[in-house]
Design a protein around this motif. Structure first.
Motif, PDB file in Angstrom:
ATOM      1  N   LEU A 108       0.852  -1.191   0.000  1.00 29.57           N
ATOM      2  CA  LEU A 108       0.000   0.000   0.000  1.00 29.57           C
ATOM      3  C   LEU A 108       0.887   1.241   0.000  1.00 29.57           C
ATOM      4  O   LEU A 108       1.801   1.352   0.824  1.00 29.57           O
ATOM      5  CB  LEU A 108      -0.878  -0.031   1.259  1.00 29.57           C
ATOM      6  CG  LEU A 108      -1.875   1.108   1.405  1.00 29.57           C
ATOM      7  CD1 LEU A 108      -2.909   1.072   0.283  1.00 29.57           C
ATOM      8  CD2 LEU A 108      -2.570   1.035   2.764  1.00 29.57           C
ATOM      9  N   LEU A 109       0.623   2.147  -0.943  1.00 29.87           N
ATOM     10  CA  LEU A 109       1.362   3.407  -0.994  1.00 29.87           C
ATOM     11  C   LEU A 109       0.443   4.493  -0.434  1.00 29.87           C
ATOM     12  O   LEU A 109      -0.703   4.608  -0.865  1.00 29.87           O
ATOM     13  CB  LEU A 109       1.769   3.766  -2.424  1.00 29.87           C
ATOM     14  CG  LEU A 109       2.363   2.656  -3.305  1.00 29.87           C
ATOM     15  CD1 LEU A 109       2.924   3.257  -4.593  1.00 29.87           C
ATOM     16  CD2 LEU A 109       3.443   1.891  -2.588  1.00 29.87           C
ATOM     17  N   ASP A 134      -2.052  -0.867  -3.985  1.00 28.95           N
ATOM     18  CA  ASP A 134      -3.089   0.159  -3.996  1.00 28.95           C
ATOM     19  C   ASP A 134      -2.427   1.467  -3.586  1.00 28.95           C
ATOM     20  O   ASP A 134      -1.384   1.461  -2.919  1.00 28.95           O
ATOM     21  CB  ASP A 134      -4.196  -0.180  -2.992  1.00 28.95           C
ATOM     22  CG  ASP A 134      -5.116  -1.283  -3.514  1.00 28.95           C
ATOM     23  OD1 ASP A 134      -5.241  -1.420  -4.742  1.00 28.95           O
ATOM     24  OD2 ASP A 134      -5.693  -2.004  -2.688  1.00 28.95           O
ATOM     25  N   MET A 135      -3.057   2.567  -3.993  1.00 26.77           N
ATOM     26  CA  MET A 135      -2.509   3.887  -3.616  1.00 26.77           C
ATOM     27  C   MET A 135      -3.576   4.699  -2.901  1.00 26.77           C
ATOM     28  O   MET A 135      -4.702   4.801  -3.392  1.00 26.77           O
ATOM     29  CB  MET A 135      -2.111   4.681  -4.866  1.00 26.77           C
ATOM     30  CG  MET A 135      -0.792   4.283  -5.461  1.00 26.77           C
ATOM     31  SD  MET A 135      -0.379   5.348  -6.870  1.00 26.77           S
ATOM     32  CE  MET A 135       0.662   6.565  -6.109  1.00 26.77           C
ATOM     33  N   LEU A 136      -3.209   5.264  -1.776  1.00 19.59           N
ATOM     34  CA  LEU A 136      -4.092   6.218  -1.088  1.00 19.59           C
ATOM     35  C   LEU A 136      -3.458   7.585  -1.264  1.00 19.59           C
ATOM     36  O   LEU A 136      -2.288   7.794  -0.918  1.00 19.59           O
ATOM     37  CB  LEU A 136      -4.192   5.890   0.398  1.00 19.59           C
ATOM     38  CG  LEU A 136      -4.557   4.451   0.775  1.00 19.59           C
ATOM     39  CD1 LEU A 136      -4.733   4.343   2.285  1.00 19.59           C
ATOM     40  CD2 LEU A 136      -5.816   4.000   0.050  1.00 19.59           C
ATOM     41  N   ASP A 179      -9.992   3.853   6.921  1.00 20.83           N
ATOM     42  CA  ASP A 179     -11.120   3.361   6.147  1.00 20.83           C
ATOM     43  C   ASP A 179     -10.693   2.174   5.276  1.00 20.83           C
ATOM     44  O   ASP A 179     -11.359   1.142   5.222  1.00 20.83           O
ATOM     45  CB  ASP A 179     -11.608   4.530   5.271  1.00 20.83           C
ATOM     46  CG  ASP A 179     -13.014   4.323   4.795  1.00 20.83           C
ATOM     47  OD1 ASP A 179     -13.863   4.030   5.653  1.00 20.83           O
ATOM     48  OD2 ASP A 179     -13.259   4.438   3.580  1.00 20.83           O
ATOM     49  N   TYR A 180      -9.558   2.315   4.626  1.00 23.22           N
ATOM     50  CA  TYR A 180      -9.034   1.265   3.731  1.00 23.22           C
ATOM     51  C   TYR A 180      -8.776  -0.023   4.514  1.00 23.22           C
ATOM     52  O   TYR A 180      -9.134  -1.110   4.081  1.00 23.22           O
ATOM     53  CB  TYR A 180      -7.738   1.765   3.079  1.00 23.22           C
ATOM     54  CG  TYR A 180      -7.066   0.737   2.210  1.00 23.22           C
ATOM     55  CD1 TYR A 180      -7.365   0.626   0.850  1.00 23.22           C
ATOM     56  CD2 TYR A 180      -6.123  -0.149   2.744  1.00 23.22           C
ATOM     57  CE1 TYR A 180      -6.750  -0.336   0.056  1.00 23.22           C
ATOM     58  CE2 TYR A 180      -5.509  -1.113   1.954  1.00 23.22           C
ATOM     59  CZ  TYR A 180      -5.827  -1.193   0.615  1.00 23.22           C
ATOM     60  OH  TYR A 180      -5.228  -2.144  -0.172  1.00 23.22           O
ATOM     61  N   LEU A 181      -8.151   0.116   5.698  1.00 21.16           N
ATOM     62  CA  LEU A 181      -7.793  -1.074   6.472  1.00 21.16           C
ATOM     63  C   LEU A 181      -9.041  -1.813   6.966  1.00 21.16           C
ATOM     64  O   LEU A 181      -9.021  -3.019   7.147  1.00 21.16           O
ATOM     65  CB  LEU A 181      -6.880  -0.701   7.639  1.00 21.16           C
ATOM     66  CG  LEU A 181      -5.461  -0.268   7.233  1.00 21.16           C
ATOM     67  CD1 LEU A 181      -4.674   0.237   8.434  1.00 21.16           C
ATOM     68  CD2 LEU A 181      -4.700  -1.394   6.541  1.00 21.16           C
ATOM     69  N   LYS A 182     -10.142  -1.051   7.176  1.00 19.54           N
ATOM     70  CA  LYS A 182     -11.398  -1.688   7.600  1.00 19.54           C
ATOM     71  C   LYS A 182     -12.005  -2.495   6.447  1.00 19.54           C
ATOM     72  O   LYS A 182     -12.558  -3.550   6.634  1.00 19.54           O
ATOM     73  CB  LYS A 182     -12.406  -0.592   7.992  1.00 19.54           C
ATOM     74  CG  LYS A 182     -12.515  -0.408   9.502  1.00 19.54           C
ATOM     75  CD  LYS A 182     -13.686   0.503   9.819  1.00 19.54           C
ATOM     76  CE  LYS A 182     -13.211   1.702  10.617  1.00 19.54           C
ATOM     77  NZ  LYS A 182     -14.017   2.889  10.438  1.00 19.54           N
ATOM     78  N   GLN A 183     -11.851  -1.955   5.229  1.00 20.01           N
ATOM     79  CA  GLN A 183     -12.581  -2.535   4.090  1.00 20.01           C
ATOM     80  C   GLN A 183     -11.785  -3.523   3.241  1.00 20.01           C
ATOM     81  O   GLN A 183     -12.359  -4.329   2.530  1.00 20.01           O
ATOM     82  CB  GLN A 183     -13.056  -1.406   3.186  1.00 20.01           C
ATOM     83  CG  GLN A 183     -14.035  -0.515   3.914  1.00 20.01           C
ATOM     84  CD  GLN A 183     -14.722   0.444   2.975  1.00 20.01           C
ATOM     85  OE1 GLN A 183     -14.827   0.177   1.796  1.00 20.01           O
ATOM     86  NE2 GLN A 183     -15.188   1.548   3.494  1.00 20.01           N
ATOM     87  N   SER A 184     -10.436  -3.398   3.262  1.00 18.52           N
ATOM     88  CA  SER A 184      -9.651  -4.212   2.324  1.00 18.52           C
ATOM     89  C   SER A 184      -8.773  -5.197   3.081  1.00 18.52           C
ATOM     90  O   SER A 184      -8.549  -5.048   4.274  1.00 18.52           O
ATOM     91  CB  SER A 184      -8.746  -3.317   1.479  1.00 18.52           C
ATOM     92  OG  SER A 184      -9.497  -2.335   0.862  1.00 18.52           O
ATOM     93  N   LYS A 185      -8.230  -6.146   2.313  1.00 23.09           N
ATOM     94  CA  LYS A 185      -7.302  -7.112   2.898  1.00 23.09           C
ATOM     95  C   LYS A 185      -6.055  -6.361   3.343  1.00 23.09           C
ATOM     96  O   LYS A 185      -5.589  -5.446   2.652  1.00 23.09           O
ATOM     97  CB  LYS A 185      -6.941  -8.143   1.822  1.00 23.09           C
ATOM     98  CG  LYS A 185      -6.604  -9.481   2.387  1.00 23.09           C
ATOM     99  CD  LYS A 185      -6.298 -10.472   1.260  1.00 23.09           C
ATOM    100  CE  LYS A 185      -5.075 -11.262   1.623  1.00 23.09           C
ATOM    101  NZ  LYS A 185      -4.178 -11.508   0.524  1.00 23.09           N
ATOM    102  N   LYS A 210       0.245  -4.211  12.875  1.00 21.90           N
ATOM    103  CA  LYS A 210       1.387  -5.122  12.658  1.00 21.90           C
ATOM    104  C   LYS A 210       1.773  -5.233  11.175  1.00 21.90           C
ATOM    105  O   LYS A 210       2.010  -6.329  10.647  1.00 21.90           O
ATOM    106  CB  LYS A 210       1.092  -6.512  13.232  1.00 21.90           C
ATOM    107  CG  LYS A 210       0.869  -6.495  14.744  1.00 21.90           C
ATOM    108  CD  LYS A 210       0.847  -7.901  15.299  1.00 21.90           C
ATOM    109  CE  LYS A 210       0.777  -7.959  16.795  1.00 21.90           C
ATOM    110  NZ  LYS A 210      -0.294  -7.195  17.436  1.00 21.90           N
ATOM    111  N   VAL A 211       1.783  -4.080  10.498  1.00 22.85           N
ATOM    112  CA  VAL A 211       2.203  -4.058   9.097  1.00 22.85           C
ATOM    113  C   VAL A 211       3.532  -3.291   9.009  1.00 22.85           C
ATOM    114  O   VAL A 211       3.603  -2.137   9.453  1.00 22.85           O
ATOM    115  CB  VAL A 211       1.154  -3.335   8.199  1.00 22.85           C
ATOM    116  CG1 VAL A 211       1.605  -3.362   6.739  1.00 22.85           C
ATOM    117  CG2 VAL A 211      -0.216  -3.957   8.351  1.00 22.85           C
ATOM    118  N   PRO A 212       4.600  -3.902   8.465  1.00 21.08           N
ATOM    119  CA  PRO A 212       5.846  -3.159   8.278  1.00 21.08           C
ATOM    120  C   PRO A 212       5.602  -1.901   7.453  1.00 21.08           C
ATOM    121  O   PRO A 212       4.818  -1.918   6.499  1.00 21.08           O
ATOM    122  CB  PRO A 212       6.747  -4.138   7.516  1.00 21.08           C
ATOM    123  CG  PRO A 212       6.151  -5.480   7.760  1.00 21.08           C
ATOM    124  CD  PRO A 212       4.675  -5.271   7.963  1.00 21.08           C
ATOM    125  N   CYS A 213       6.247  -0.812   7.859  1.00 21.52           N
ATOM    126  CA  CYS A 213       5.959   0.470   7.200  1.00 21.52           C
ATOM    127  C   CYS A 213       7.269   1.228   6.967  1.00 21.52           C
ATOM    128  O   CYS A 213       8.113   1.312   7.862  1.00 21.52           O
ATOM    129  CB  CYS A 213       5.033   1.270   8.124  1.00 21.52           C
ATOM    130  SG  CYS A 213       4.660   2.928   7.571  1.00 21.52           S
TER     131      CYS A 213
END
Ligand SMILES: Cc1cc2nc3c(=O)[nH]c(=O)nc-3n(C[C@H](O)[C@H](O)[C@H](O)COP(=O)(O)OP(=O)(O)OC[C@H]3O[C@@H](n4cnc5c(N)ncnc54)[C@H](O)[C@@H]3O)c2cc1C
Ligand code: FES
Length: 257
Positions: A108-109, A134-136, A179-185, A210-213
């Motif tokens: 995710l960008l 995906d891009m936000l 919002d994205y994290l609620k709706q997408s994998k 717990k997502v590397p960033c």
């Protein structure tokens, strides 16, 4: 790293106060990776003794690369007035860019404002791989939205937010991320660039999920090559130089003020 006079092939105003310059410079165009930057002499005289850093925005060809910049002060004002066919004194590519590990399968960008610059370059690289992304993208309003080459091809992967709701979700990039994290994998890695308060929040949300960033940081710079220590940031491993140890850092390393 090259120190070159790059010819300005094209200048375009792409949004209010935002300009794109195409620069003829095979040395940088052929070797830069997403997240790296160039250090640009923006004019002559006292105000311009210090170069200004700009991310590589696009590798337009093996010989040409682009920068995208917002006019905020004397350096960028002067750059916006630079003439096509004149030459810019540039050092680059500098710094460490975004690294794609073998674990990167769905990334995710996340960009805020002019932070879109290094992430466009990353998106173009990702587009040529098997990695799903995906891009936000957050802007103040729709007038500030910058069109970029991949936009149509990846339209279904782009999610916008604007502060005034004139495009996409009404709110900030951080709200868009939640919002994205609620709706997408869940993505396996997040790459982000934007204003520091945004990056701080993105780093926190990534940690909670717990997502590397990995984030691209900005600091005022002088030498740009690691010698003057004017650009240090505080990390759990001590002070690090944004120009030479970054600008891309593992977000979990950063100690925010
Ligand atoms: C690694 C890196 C990559 C960058 N990439 C881009 C890019 O692709 N496009 C772009 O438009 N900008 C980018 N920037 C920011 C850009 O370097 C500054 O906007 C620019 O140096 C401002 O110069 P100026 O002389 O116009 O403004 P100044 O008169 O020096 O400053 C005007 C305003 O901008 C703020 N500012 C200046 N430098 C920075 C900085 N480094 N970080 C945060 N705020 C700053 C000042 O605090 C002040 O409020 C990047 C910065 C870094 C460190
Ligand atoms: S700008 Fe000199 S060390 Fe980073």
């Amino acid at each position: 790293m090259a120190h070159v006079k790059a010819k300005i092939l094209n200048k375009e105003q792409v949004a209010p106060s935002i300009f794109k310059l195409s620069l003829l410079c095979p040395e940088i165009a052929s070797s830069a990776i997403p997240g790296q930057f160039v250090h640009v002499e923006c004019g002559k005289g006292k105000s311009f003794i210090l170069r200004r850093p700009f991310s590589v925005y696009r590798q337009a060809s093996k010989e040409t690369f682009e920068i995208l910049f917002q006019v905020v002060g004397k350096g960028t004002e002067s750059l916006a007035e630079a003439e096509v066919n004149s030459y810019l004194d540039i050092i680059g590519p500098l710094g460490n860019g975004f690294k794609l590990s073998n674990n990167c399968k769905k990334v995710l960008l996340v960009s805020g404002g002019i932070g879109i610059a290094p992430l466009t370059f990353l998106a173009e690289k990702l587009y040529s791989t098997e990695i799903i992304f995906d891009m936000l993208i957050g802007f103040a309003n729709y007038k500030k939205v910058i069109d970029f080459s991949l936009q149509e091809k990846i339209a279904d992967r782009i999610h916008y937010s604007t502060d005034d709701g004139s495009l996409g979700l009404k709110g900030t990039t951080v709200e868009l991320l939640l919002d994205y994290l609620k709706q997408s994998k869940k993505p396996d890695t997040i790459f982000a660039c934007g204003p520091e308060p945004m990056l701080k929040q993105v780093a926190l949300i990534a940690k909670q999920n717990k997502v590397p960033c990995f984030i691209s940081l900005e600091e005022r710079m002088a030498c740009g090559i690691g010698a003057c220590l004017s650009c240090v940031c505080n990390t759990i491993n001590g002070y690090k130089r944004v120009c030479a140890d970054g600008p891309v850092f593992d977000a979990s390393e950063i100690i925010w003020d």
